[in-house]
Design an enzyme around this catalytic site. Structure first.
Site, PDB file in Angstrom:
ATOM      1  N   ASP A 278       1.049  -0.995   0.180  1.00 20.60           N
ATOM      2  CA  ASP A 278      -0.377   0.325   0.272  1.00 20.60           C
ATOM      3  C   ASP A 278       0.951   1.308   0.204  1.00 20.60           C
ATOM      4  O   ASP A 278       2.149   1.393  -0.192  1.00 20.60           O
ATOM      5  CB  ASP A 278      -1.033  -0.354   0.963  1.00 20.60           C
ATOM      6  CG  ASP A 278      -2.597   1.308   0.683  1.00 20.60           C
ATOM      7  OD1 ASP A 278      -1.925   1.562   0.452  1.00 20.60           O
ATOM      8  OD2 ASP A 278      -3.124   0.811   1.577  1.00 20.60           O
TER       9      ASP A 278
HETATM   10  C1  BGC Z   1      -4.919   2.973  -0.044  1.00 18.55           C
HETATM   11  C2  BGC Z   1      -5.666   2.243  -1.133  1.00 18.55           C
HETATM   12  C3  BGC Z   1      -4.801   2.848  -2.323  1.00 18.55           C
HETATM   13  C4  BGC Z   1      -3.497   4.125  -2.721  1.00 18.55           C
HETATM   14  C5  BGC Z   1      -3.321   3.942  -3.717  1.00 18.55           C
HETATM   15  C6  BGC Z   1      -3.465   4.267   0.342  1.00 18.55           C
HETATM   16  O1  BGC Z   1      -3.475   5.475   1.206  1.00 18.55           O
HETATM   17  O2  BGC Z   1      -4.654   2.563   1.179  1.00 18.55           O
HETATM   18  O3  BGC Z   1      -6.174   1.833  -0.563  1.00 18.55           O
HETATM   19  O4  BGC Z   1      -5.211   1.878  -2.997  1.00 18.55           O
HETATM   20  O5  BGC Z   1      -3.812   4.690  -0.919  1.00 18.55           O
HETATM   21  O6  BGC Z   1      -3.938   5.848  -4.086  1.00 18.55           O
END
Ligand code: BGC
Length: 742
Positions: A278
């Site tokens: 993530d």
């Molecule tokens: C979130 C994800 C997301 C990623 C990319 C993160 O902060 O937890 O779910 O896909 O950012 O934007």
């Protein structure tokens, strides 16, 4: 008593009909050939995902130099093509980039938040929404979305419950698969598709106390039974990618967790897709207190099997050194690169790297907008109706409340690409439907958190002069979603006060609730004559709401989460255990005599103030018609441990309008070697019935559907007695019994 002896180990239930893409020998040999040519730097470059908007020198150099494998958040198709050209034509090996974006509930045409989509209980609609999102987003070059989020979410305080399919493992599994199918179709190599990214692996929804990013403690049985099945279903459905979660599980952050990412995902489930971290989650193993520095984080991430680093820059900065020091074998890097290249081959990017600029962008087509309307209509949950809905001979509507004309907030969380001008609000739609003079708009409050009560008088005045009052209440989009958890999940601002004042006018009061989560709205719903829980409905929320209020369409949403009476009940879910002292004979706080003895309340499992159970249960939702459920008929009252039975029930539309009903199958295993939940959803079917029409709904229940996990990591079916319900929600129905025999 059931015995463990002779237990049957069985495979997990399969969902949907999509098949995991088989490894293709020709593709694998192309990957091998490329790997042979790649330098270590080029390999590590493929493992790096970088945010970038614009065609900057720094980005061009990184792409040409093979230092980046994926770009996040570029949505201009011309820049996508220019950067892709640098990768394909000007980098040494010509490996294409994959462009990614959070397309969570639509790209331009915004569909309801996933929780609202879950309330449709209609996998075909969820699949269609994802298909449309993929068509729109891929037309600008986005071939990878970070969706679906299949984190089972039992805590309404957690802001990201908005992105989930709710509290149930089975429903989340079915709808997650539907979304994957919609994004990917059966042929991911076609240009109109996007690779799905099933997230967040794992247990992110179990964040303690609903506070985002919080720690989780998950015993193996709970992990296997509640949190993992939607992910396993996603593997079987061929989800091209997975994403780690931010949280730690039993002390080990997911991005450094080989048990999750290698043992379970790769070894047990045979996953050959790609696993991305993530955002910054590899680096975040430092503040977690799991890694000393970024190099240590890169080491732990790679050893744990995280293929691509999103925004930590740990891999580009440290993996080479780690390989040279012999701490990470090059074969480990090769495996990670293989997973990334496999994604690019599966997407057809080697053959078809560019956005076709000759094709028009596919936004807001008639098909997309009507699918968006239908999804809001089918996901709106009618909580209460004393007959005021649908409207009958209404000449004047007082339309009030902070969400009645709020394009931004009706869209919900995660709408990076929202174009507000395309949103239709309830004010617009009702005005169009009933005429300008028939709708008096007096919002009363400017926004959901507004505490300034001055405008309420005007709304009350409008109410007094109307035949019906519609208050569109709720919470703004920003009050749910990532990092937006709440410890108080009531209507914010002065909304409750406003509802009380509207009620005092004596006019019929309809509450429409636009929200990102389950809220404590029992008091307000009680004051109202009707309450329609629409979640954040996206672009077409207003049109759907006008259709529902007027009776042009009929509500058929069912709650994918329990609505609590009080926030202190959270986490709240229908499939809890019974306890040794289940709630009975509750004496509530105001009825306790003075100086009553400690045992005077009966010593059972409930709250003195909230009693037991939710305000509105999982699976619940009314219609403008009524449905009668006949007796449940079983094809047999027993089955062997590898057998099956059929359960059937005749459902009749006993009202005067045609409508849909979601027929739900629940089961309880009465005695187990591990205590089993009081009810578990095992199947559902949404049917459409004309007035007076009856339909027999049949479910096949396999003994393997009754299997559960033991602490010895075995999935077993135990012989014994079960209850089975077929009903319209998780709190009603009369059980019939059957047995599983040795
Ligand atoms: C979130 C994800 C997301 C990623 C990319 C993160 O902060 O937890 O779910 O896909 O950012 O934007």
């Amino acid at each position: 008593m059931k015995r463990l002896a002779g237990m049957l180990l069985c495979a997990a239930v399969a969902f949907g009909s999509v098949a995991a893409p088989a490894k293709d020998a020709e593709m694998e040999s192309k990957i091998d050939a490329l790997l042979q040519k790649m330098t270590l730097d080029e390999k590590i470059g493929q493992l790096n995902q970088q945010t970038g908007t614009g065609y900057s020198d720094a980005m061009v150099n990184a792409v040409k130099g093979g230092a980046v494998g994926s770009i996040l958040n570029e949505v201009d198709p011309e820049i996508v093509n220019k950067l892709q050209k640098e990768a394909v034509e000007n980098s040494r090996l010509g490996i294409p980039l994959v462009f990614a974006r959070d397309v969570i509930h639509g790209f331009k045409t915004i569909f309801p938040i996933p929780l609202g989509q879950a309330a449709t209980w209609n996998p075909a609609l969820v699949e269609q929404g994802a298909r449309i999102a993929a068509e729109e987003a891929s037309s600008v070059g986005i071939r990878w979305t970070f969706s679906p989020m299949v984190d089972v979410s039992r805590d309404a305080r957690w802001g990201r419950i908005a992105e989930s399919f709710g509290e149930d493992t089975y429903l989340s599994s079915v709808l997650g698969v539907a979304m994957i199918k919609g994004y990917q179709t059966d042929d991911l190599s076609q240009p109109g598709t996007m690779a799905a990214c099933t997230k967040h692996f794992a247990c992110y929804g179990a964040a303690e106390a609903g506070k985002d990013y919080n720690t989780t403690w998950i015993p193996e049985v709970l992990l296997r039974e509640v949190y993992l099945p939607p992910f396993e279903a996603a593997v079987k459905a061929g989800s091209a990618t997975f994403m780690c979660s931010f949280n730690d599980i039993n002390g080990v952050p997911s991005s450094g967790n080989p048990y999750l990412n290698r043992t379970i995902l790769r070894d047990e489930w045979g996953y050959d897709g790609m696993l991305v971290s993530d955002w910054g989650s590899i680096q975040q193993m430092i503040p977690h207190g799991f890694c000393t520095d970024l190099k240590d984080a890169a080491l732990k991430g790679a050893l744990a099997g995280v293929d691509m680093d999103m925004e930590s820059y740990a891999y580009v900065n440290h993996l080479k050194e780690l390989v040279e020091e012999g701490k990470v074998k090059e074969s480990v890097i090769d495996e990670m690169v293989r997973n990334v290249l496999r994604l690019k081959f599966r997407l057809g990017l080697f053959e078809n790297p560019y956005v076709d600029m000759a094709t028009a962008r596919n936004f807001y087509t008639g098909k997309a907008l009507s699918a968006a309307v239908k999804t809001v209509e089918e996901g709106a949950v009618l909580l209460k109706n004393n007959g005021v809905l649908p409207f009958k001979q209404i000449k004047k509507i007082a339309l009030v409340g902070p969400m009645a004309d709020d394009k931004h907030n009706q869209a919900g969380t995660w709408c990076f690409d929202l174009e507000k001008e395309h949103c239709v609000t309830p004010l617009q739609a009702l005005t169009e439907m009933y005429g300008k003079d028939a709708v008096v708009y007096a919002p009363g409050l400017e926004y959901s958190r507004d505490k300034n009560e001055q405008g309420i008088a005007e709304a009350v005045e409008a109410a007094k002069n109307a035949d019906v009052v519609v208050m569109v209440a709720g919470e703004e989009a920003v009050l749910s979603g990532e990092a937006h958890s709440r410890a108080d999940i009531s209507l914010p601002g002065a909304q409750t006060k406003m509802i009380e004042e509207l009620k005092a006018t004596g006019k019929p009061l309809v509450l429409v609730i636009m929200t990102g989560r389950p809220m404590t709205i029992a008091y307000e719903a009680n004051l109202a004559d009707a309450a329609l829980y629409t979640f954040h409905g996206g672009t077409m929320a207003g049109s759907a709401i006008a259709n529902l209020l007027s009776g042009k369409s009929v509500p058929s949403g069912k709650l994918p989460v329990s609505l609590p009476k009080m926030v202190g009940q959270e986490p709240l879910y229908y499939n809890h255990k019974n306890t040794g002292r289940p709630a009975s004979g509750m004496v509530l706080i105001d009825d306790i005599p003075l100086e009553a003895s400690q045992t005077s309340t009966g010593c059972t499992s409930y709250y003195l103030d909230a009693g037991d159970g939710p305000a509105f249960p999982f699976g619940y939702g009314l219609s403008y018609t009524t449905f009668e459920y006949g007796d449940v008929r079983l094809s047999d009252d027993s089955m062997g441990k590898d057998g099956k039975i059929e359960a059937a029930c005749t459902v009749k539309n006993t009202g005067s309008v045609a409508a849909s009903e979601t027929v739900q199958l629940y089961v309880r295993d009465l005695v187990g070697s591990l205590v089993r939940p009081v009810k578990e959803l095992k199947g559902f079917e949404k049917i459409y019935l004309q007035p007076g029409e009856s339909r027999e709904v049949k479910f096949t229940l396999n003994a393997s559907d009754l299997a559960f996990w033991t602490s010895a990591k075995e999935k077993i079916v135990e012989p014994g007695e079960f209850d089975l319900w077929i009903s319209g929600d998780s709190a009603s129905g009369t059980p019939v019994k059957f047995n599983v025999t040795e």
